[in-house]
Design an enzyme around this catalytic site. Structure first.
Site, PDB file in Angstrom:
ATOM      1  CG  HIS A  92      -0.424   0.143   2.523  1.00  0.00           C
ATOM      2  ND1 HIS A  92      -0.580   1.366   3.348  1.00  0.00           N
ATOM      3  CD2 HIS A  92      -0.392  -0.797   3.737  1.00  0.00           C
ATOM      4  CE1 HIS A  92       0.044   1.130   4.679  1.00  0.00           C
ATOM      5  NE2 HIS A  92       0.531  -0.414   4.256  1.00  0.00           N
ATOM      6  CG  ASP A  94      -2.340   4.763   2.857  1.00  0.00           C
ATOM      7  OD1 ASP A  94      -2.443   3.144   2.618  1.00  0.00           O
ATOM      8  OD2 ASP A  94      -3.186   4.612   3.938  1.00  0.00           O
ATOM      9  CG  ASP A 155       3.179   0.337   8.000  1.00  0.00           C
ATOM     10  OD1 ASP A 155       2.368  -0.266   6.800  1.00  0.00           O
ATOM     11  OD2 ASP A 155       1.900   0.298   8.441  1.00  0.00           O
ATOM     12  CD  GLU A 189      -3.124  -1.642   5.016  1.00  0.00           C
ATOM     13  OE1 GLU A 189      -2.756  -2.653   6.141  1.00  0.00           O
ATOM     14  OE2 GLU A 189      -2.145  -0.677   5.794  1.00  0.00           O
ATOM     15  CD  GLU A 190      -1.281   1.819   7.813  1.00  0.00           C
ATOM     16  OE1 GLU A 190      -1.741   1.944   8.403  1.00  0.00           O
ATOM     17  OE2 GLU A 190      -0.272   2.001   7.575  1.00  0.00           O
ATOM     18  CG  ASP A 212       1.593  -3.666   5.111  1.00  0.00           C
ATOM     19  OD1 ASP A 212       2.695  -2.934   5.627  1.00  0.00           O
ATOM     20  OD2 ASP A 212       0.092  -4.071   5.365  1.00  0.00           O
ATOM     21  CG  HIS A 394       1.062   2.532  12.494  1.00  0.00           C
ATOM     22  ND1 HIS A 394      -0.183   2.301  12.760  1.00  0.00           N
ATOM     23  CD2 HIS A 394       1.430   1.827  11.541  1.00  0.00           C
ATOM     24  CE1 HIS A 394      -0.893   1.313  11.701  1.00  0.00           C
ATOM     25  NE2 HIS A 394       0.156   1.994  10.555  1.00  0.00           N
TER      26      HIS A 394
END
Length: 425
Positions: A92, A94, A155, A189-190, A212, A394
């Site tokens: 992903h 984003d 990520d 995705e997030e 991922d 994150h």
């Protein structure tokens, strides 16, 4: 067997590509995604367009960016291998919104020796409390961090860079025969909406792999069952000086009591492994109305139903005790992919063989969350998850290991060969 060494030109290309990608601001917006806006932020297209250009340079076919910002392309099968089962690679584009992904300033720590890494905003990476960082130091790996003012974006831009580098390598080494390989880079995705607008009509593969994951060796074939919950607690407003008993019903007080009564030992910060949880994500409101957003997570269907029933009973009981009311909305987000993957052993067996050929012992670890692969599996395309070499996702203390990223590329290259072997078995 390694197809390229850690000191090779390919390693530099992988690093340069990763650095370029993390500098592109692609932070998504869950509020807009919840409204059905995909991509939730138009800036996600900036990276999508870069990837489209690179895929064209590699010579892939059927390249396109869909209206909803999915980047798709196909690496055609080697001559004579057109009948080999096709598979799809996903990552992903984003990054999460909880920590800023704007103006990322990556820092490269070559041959990291284990010293504490001090970054801006009081961020400190300490191998004394980060076992994976300590292992990286033992191997003198090259570590990439942000400057501490933002997240890094490994990520999942590590996964994006690894897929792109693998494609470039296969194109440049035609002696490595392979079947048809599809690639799909997804937005949002997030936000939990990465597969909401997935172009299933484009994907011809019967199985896929997301790139991922985290630490080198991790192979993920199961994940949480996931629900989102929105509870609106309704009270009755009146002047505070004239409230007295029975006249005012404070919705904020109802919400606070509800949150307080959630089990302390079943929160994200007090659980690990296969333990599920209740996660309070947001509280917002006034005396008249207060809304609470929750995430429910559990590995079993029975456990999830228990959590749904408990939240419903608790919200209604607490509301009634204050003289208020509530409205509860449950929304399924994704399901545990283990059941479907267990019915399709070829998909995981090929990946395990690829790990071992790359000299990596697979470590099966449950995902305490979900990936686009979770949703794609539910949609009928079994999709386990591969490590990327990224860590501390994150957060401002996020980091990635270049050597582990190279190992992910090795696995992907071997995967293209192992699928051939499985088809001939």
């Amino acid at each position: 067997m390694q197809f390229f060494t850690q000191e090779s030109l390919v390693q530099k290309e992988l690093l340069d590509r990763f650095i370029k990608y993390v500098k592109i601001w692609t932070e998504s917006d869950s509020c807009k995604a919840d409204q059905g806006i995909i991509p939730s932020m138009e800036r996600e297209r900036d990276l999508a367009e870069v990837l489209e250009s690179e895929l064209k340079l590699f010579g892939l076919t059927d390249i396109q960016i869909t209206d909803n910002c999915y980047v798709y392309g196909v690496l055609p099968a080697s001559e004579g291998f057109e009948n080999v089962s096709s598979f799809c690679l996903l990552a992903h584009i984003d990054t999460v919104e909880e920590v800023s992904g704007k103006d990322v300033k990556p820092i490269i720590h070559s041959k990291y020796d284990g010293a504490k890494i001090y970054l801006n905003c009081g961020v400190c990476l300490d191998p004394e409390i980060d076992d994976n960082l300590a292992l990286a130091a033992k191997n003198l790996e090259t570590i990439i961090t942000s400057d501490g003012t933002t997240l890094l974006g490994a990520d999942d831009k590590a996964g994006v860079a690894e897929i792109m580098t693998t494609l470039q390598y296969l194109v440049g080494h035609p002696e490595l025969n392979h079947g048809r390989i599809e690639v799909l880079f997804s937005p949002d995705e997030e936000t939990g909406h990465g597969m909401d607008k997935v172009p299933l009509d484009l994907i011809k593969s019967k199985f896929a792999y997301t790139v991922d994951g985290g630490h080198v060796g991790e192979l993920e074939t199961e994940c949480f069952n996931a629900y989102g919950v929105k509870i609106s607690f309704v009270g009755k407003s009146t002047h505070t000086g004239d409230a007295m008993k029975g006249k005012m019903v404070n919705a904020c007080s109802i919400a606070s009591r509800f949150v307080e009564m959630l089990p302390n030992k079943e929160r994200p910060e007090t659980t690990c492994g296969y333990e599920g949880f209740y996660a309070v994500m947001d509280m917002n409101g006034s005396i008249e109305k207060c809304e609470v957003s929750l995430l429910l997570r559990d590995f079993s269907n029975e456990g999830m139903q228990r959590r749904i029933d408990f939240v419903g009973r608790l919200a209604e009981t607490v509301s009634e005790s204050f003289g208020g009311t509530c409205k509860i909305e449950f929304k399924e987000q994704y399901k545990n992919m283990k059941g479907i993957l267990d019915k399709n052993p070829f998909v995981v067996n090929s990946l395990v063989a690829a790990y071992k050929k790359a000299g990596i012992e697979p470590v099966f670890k449950p995902i305490r969350g979900g990936t686009d692969g979770s949703r794609l599996t539910e949609l009928g395309i079994p999709t386990p998850n591969i490590f990327t070499g990224g860590h501390n996702y994150h957060s401002r203390s996020e980091w990635a290991s270049l050597e582990q990223m190279c190992s992910a590329c090795e696995v992907l290259i071997h995967l293209s060969q192992c699928v051939l072997g499985e088809n001939n078995a």
